[in-house]
Write an enzyme that holds these catalytic residues in place. Structure first.
Site, PDB file in Angstrom:
ATOM      1  N   GLY A  66       0.591  -1.365   0.110  1.00  0.00           N
ATOM      2  CA  GLY A  66       0.038   0.045   0.005  1.00  0.00           C
ATOM      3  C   GLY A  66       0.728   1.207   0.318  1.00  0.00           C
ATOM      4  N   ASP A 113       1.337  -9.017   1.939  1.00  0.00           N
ATOM      5  CA  ASP A 113       0.160  -8.374   1.541  1.00  0.00           C
ATOM      6  C   ASP A 113      -0.642  -9.537   0.845  1.00  0.00           C
ATOM      7  OD1 ASP A 113      -0.341  -4.912   0.722  1.00  0.00           O
ATOM      8  OD2 ASP A 113      -1.724  -6.492  -0.153  1.00  0.00           O
ATOM      9  N   ARG A 166      -2.240  -8.770  -1.870  1.00  0.00           N
ATOM     10  CA  ARG A 166      -2.313  -8.656  -3.265  1.00  0.00           C
ATOM     11  C   ARG A 166      -0.882  -9.278  -3.450  1.00  0.00           C
ATOM     12  NH1 ARG A 166      -3.192  -2.493  -3.597  1.00  0.00           N
ATOM     13  NH2 ARG A 166      -1.011  -2.490  -3.836  1.00  0.00           N
ATOM     14  N   TYR A 174     -14.650   3.031   9.105  1.00  0.00           N
ATOM     15  CA  TYR A 174     -13.185   2.980   9.127  1.00  0.00           C
ATOM     16  C   TYR A 174     -12.893   3.708  10.466  1.00  0.00           C
ATOM     17  CZ  TYR A 174      -8.540   4.890   7.911  1.00  0.00           C
ATOM     18  OH  TYR A 174      -7.164   5.229   8.215  1.00  0.00           O
ATOM     19  N   LYS A 231     -10.935   1.995  13.736  1.00  0.00           N
ATOM     20  CA  LYS A 231      -9.630   2.287  14.000  1.00  0.00           C
ATOM     21  C   LYS A 231      -9.721   2.846  15.600  1.00  0.00           C
ATOM     22  CE  LYS A 231      -7.230   2.005  10.737  1.00  0.00           C
ATOM     23  NZ  LYS A 231      -5.919   1.421  10.774  1.00  0.00           N
TER      24      LYS A 231
HETATM   25  P1  NAD Z   1      -3.421   1.371   1.510  1.00  0.00           P
HETATM   26  O1  NAD Z   1      -5.029   1.084   1.536  1.00  0.00           O
HETATM   27  O2  NAD Z   1      -2.511   1.975   0.602  1.00  0.00           O
HETATM   28  O3  NAD Z   1      -2.615  -0.151   1.717  1.00  0.00           O
HETATM   29  C1  NAD Z   1      -3.214  -1.089   2.538  1.00  0.00           C
HETATM   30  C2  NAD Z   1      -2.979  -2.532   2.091  1.00  0.00           C
HETATM   31  O4  NAD Z   1      -3.225  -3.452   2.791  1.00  0.00           O
HETATM   32  C3  NAD Z   1      -3.223  -2.605   0.586  1.00  0.00           C
HETATM   33  O5  NAD Z   1      -1.925  -2.857   0.118  1.00  0.00           O
HETATM   34  C4  NAD Z   1      -3.881  -3.899   0.502  1.00  0.00           C
HETATM   35  O6  NAD Z   1      -3.778  -4.806  -0.547  1.00  0.00           O
HETATM   36  C5  NAD Z   1      -3.802  -4.418   1.843  1.00  0.00           C
HETATM   37  N1  NAD Z   1      -4.724  -5.443   2.542  1.00  0.00           N
HETATM   38  C6  NAD Z   1      -5.982  -5.307   2.366  1.00  0.00           C
HETATM   39  N2  NAD Z   1      -6.663  -6.238   2.821  1.00  0.00           N
HETATM   40  C7  NAD Z   1      -5.587  -6.945   3.262  1.00  0.00           C
HETATM   41  C8  NAD Z   1      -5.998  -8.392   4.310  1.00  0.00           C
HETATM   42  N3  NAD Z   1      -6.943  -8.918   4.325  1.00  0.00           N
HETATM   43  N4  NAD Z   1      -4.419  -8.986   4.225  1.00  0.00           N
HETATM   44  C9  NAD Z   1      -3.539  -8.273   4.069  1.00  0.00           C
HETATM   45  N5  NAD Z   1      -3.276  -7.149   3.182  1.00  0.00           N
HETATM   46  C10 NAD Z   1      -4.638  -6.432   3.170  1.00  0.00           C
HETATM   47  O7  NAD Z   1      -3.250   1.758   3.137  1.00  0.00           O
HETATM   48  P2  NAD Z   1      -1.918   2.815   3.537  1.00  0.00           P
HETATM   49  O8  NAD Z   1      -2.296   4.324   3.393  1.00  0.00           O
HETATM   50  O9  NAD Z   1      -0.754   2.204   3.230  1.00  0.00           O
HETATM   51  O10 NAD Z   1      -2.486   2.931   5.188  1.00  0.00           O
HETATM   52  C11 NAD Z   1      -1.615   1.830   6.241  1.00  0.00           C
HETATM   53  C12 NAD Z   1      -2.176   1.946   7.478  1.00  0.00           C
HETATM   54  O11 NAD Z   1      -2.020   3.403   7.935  1.00  0.00           O
HETATM   55  C13 NAD Z   1      -3.638   1.790   7.708  1.00  0.00           C
HETATM   56  O12 NAD Z   1      -3.928   1.117   8.796  1.00  0.00           O
HETATM   57  C14 NAD Z   1      -4.563   3.065   7.582  1.00  0.00           C
HETATM   58  O13 NAD Z   1      -5.655   3.146   8.494  1.00  0.00           O
HETATM   59  C15 NAD Z   1      -3.120   3.978   8.425  1.00  0.00           C
HETATM   60  N6  NAD Z   1      -3.533   5.180   7.850  1.00  0.00           N
HETATM   61  C16 NAD Z   1      -2.915   5.744   6.654  1.00  0.00           C
HETATM   62  C17 NAD Z   1      -3.224   7.108   6.324  1.00  0.00           C
HETATM   63  C18 NAD Z   1      -2.983   7.609   4.832  1.00  0.00           C
HETATM   64  O14 NAD Z   1      -3.358   8.815   4.649  1.00  0.00           O
HETATM   65  N7  NAD Z   1      -2.370   6.736   4.053  1.00  0.00           N
HETATM   66  C19 NAD Z   1      -3.646   8.054   7.208  1.00  0.00           C
HETATM   67  C20 NAD Z   1      -4.002   7.396   8.531  1.00  0.00           C
HETATM   68  C21 NAD Z   1      -3.883   6.206   8.787  1.00  0.00           C
HETATM   69  C1  AKB Z   2      -8.153   8.359   4.792  1.00  0.00           C
HETATM   70  O1  AKB Z   2      -8.216   9.461   4.317  1.00  0.00           O
HETATM   71  O2  AKB Z   2      -9.018   7.457   4.914  1.00  0.00           O
HETATM   72  C2  AKB Z   2      -6.758   8.336   5.412  1.00  0.00           C
HETATM   73  C3  AKB Z   2      -6.857   8.506   6.789  1.00  0.00           C
HETATM   74  C4  AKB Z   2      -6.623  10.028   7.101  1.00  0.00           C
HETATM   75  O3  AKB Z   2      -7.083   7.852   7.657  1.00  0.00           O
HETATM   76  N1  AKB Z   2      -6.111   8.982   4.659  1.00  0.00           N
END
Ligand code: NAD
Ligand code: AKB
Length: 325
Positions: free
Chosen positions: A13, A36, A38, A140, A144
């Site tokens: 991700g 992952d 995927r 979501y 969380k």
């Molecule tokens: P993303 O959606 O880009 O990546 C998530 C990954 O999880 C994907 O590659 C997906 O294939 C994988 N996935 C989904 N279902 C799965 C399963 N059953 N088993 C294994 N893998 C699985 O998300 P991200 O932005 O990389 O976020 C990672 C973490 O950070 C999450 O917990 C998210 O809530 C948190 N987060 C992200 C952001 C942001 O802006 N990116 C902000 C706040 C919190």
């Molecule tokens: C989303 O928009 O869902 C994420 C987050 C802030 O958790 N980027």
């Protein structure tokens, strides 16, 4: 013992695709196991792992003698509203499997990123502290918030070293974001660099906290390495670098691309954005593990543009010269 064998879930991700090289650089290639659901990953260390399958999670932890987990597998806010059942299954059942297996296998550290999604419409809007009204209205956000409580529970009940930050919207250029509400920021920058206009799915005045990916990666490592005796919080640290509205980002991008234009057409994601705060109080992270972001809006946009192959200098003459080429 920690950091000898580091399992990263959801490694394909937005965060994982950058965290894996970052951890590999810090601890060495052999210590990091990207995984992952995927399987489109060319890394020879990669293993396919669906965190909702308990046996597979157990097997991976046992086989690789995992001592540290960065648990990134999740369904984000907008995709979570499209498919709440999937969000529940991955974000709750998946996390439960990881925690249970971590206890069973005596894993030393489990990092579980949380999100500003834990807040809701009743939360104050500005400079929001960690302890405040948290009544999320998205699947979501609910997952969380449960994750934060579960992490604290597994720590006090089973001694599991679970830690996490509430990330704001993360801005990055390597891997497209995975279906969140803050994704507009990345899309807008990408379109500006391509010389196109952008239709924004949020209102122009929707202020949200944001952070550039290098700061997010540093924060994860800094918290992972923090001295346990200094931590009063564990799974719910607020962190943020800067807060912006879509209009402010548009204006910043116009200083590089004067003809760049954005139209605003809010969709279902507006309701999600409206339920989140505009700014956070990160003082506990500063006090307990010395969190200090390096990137403000200007540096973030500059670095994004350079890395996306656009003009990298604010100097107007250079910009005009580049545009006339
Ligand atoms: P993303 O959606 O880009 O990546 C998530 C990954 O999880 C994907 O590659 C997906 O294939 C994988 N996935 C989904 N279902 C799965 C399963 N059953 N088993 C294994 N893998 C699985 O998300 P991200 O932005 O990389 O976020 C990672 C973490 O950070 C999450 O917990 C998210 O809530 C948190 N987060 C992200 C952001 C942001 O802006 N990116 C902000 C706040 C919190
Ligand atoms: C989303 O928009 O869902 C994420 C987050 C802030 O958790 N980027």
């Amino acid at each position: 013992m920690t950091f000898e064998k580091i399992l990263v879930t959801g490694a394909g991700g937005q965060i994982g695709s950058e965290l894996v090289p970052y951890l590999s650089e810090v601890f060495g290639d052999k210590r990091v196991i990207p995984s992952d659901v995927r399987s489109d990953n060319n890394d020879e260390r990669f293993i396919r792992l669906d965190v909702t399958e308990r046996d597979s999670v157990d097997l991976a932890m046992e086989k690789y003698k995992v001592d540290t987990i960065f648990h990134l597998a999740a369904i984000l806010s907008a995709n979570g509203e499209k498919n709440p059942e999937l969000a529940y299954r991955v974000n709750i059942n998946g996390l439960y499997n990881v925690f249970e297996s971590a206890v069973k296998n005596k894993v030393g550290l489990v990092m579980t990123p949380s999100s500003i999604g834990v807040f809701g419409p009743d939360t104050p809007k500005e400079n929001v502290p960690i302890e405040t009204i948290t009544r999320p209205v998205t699947m979501y956000g609910i997952t969380k918030l449960v994750a934060e409580f579960l992490g604290n529970y597994y720590h006090s009940r089973f001694g599991l070293n679970a830690r996490g930050v509430r990330f704001p919207g993360l801005i990055s250029y390597k891997t497209p974001p995975g279906g969140g509400t803050t994704d507009y920021s990345i899309e807008m920058i990408r379109e500006a660099v391509k010389g196109r206009g952008y239709e924004c799915f949020l209102r122009e005045d929707s202020k949200l906290p944001m952070m550039y990916m290098p700061d997010a990666l540093h924060s994860l490592l800094r918290l992972a390495e923090a001295d346990d005796s200094k931590l009063k919080h564990r799974t719910d640290f607020n962190i943020a670098s800067f807060s912006i509205t879509p209009k402010e980002l548009e204006n910043e991008l116009r200083s590089y691309y004067p003809s760049f234009r954005v139209t605003y057409k809010p969709d279902f994601r507006q309701k999600i954005a409206d339920s989140w705060p505009g700014s956070l109080d990160s003082s506990a992270a500063v006090k307990e593990w010395n969190f200090h972001p390096d990137y403000d809006l200007r540096k973030t946009v500059e670095d994004m543009i350079v890395n996306l192959g656009g003009v990298g200098k604010r100097d107007k003459d250079n910009i005009l010269e580049a545009q006339n080429k």
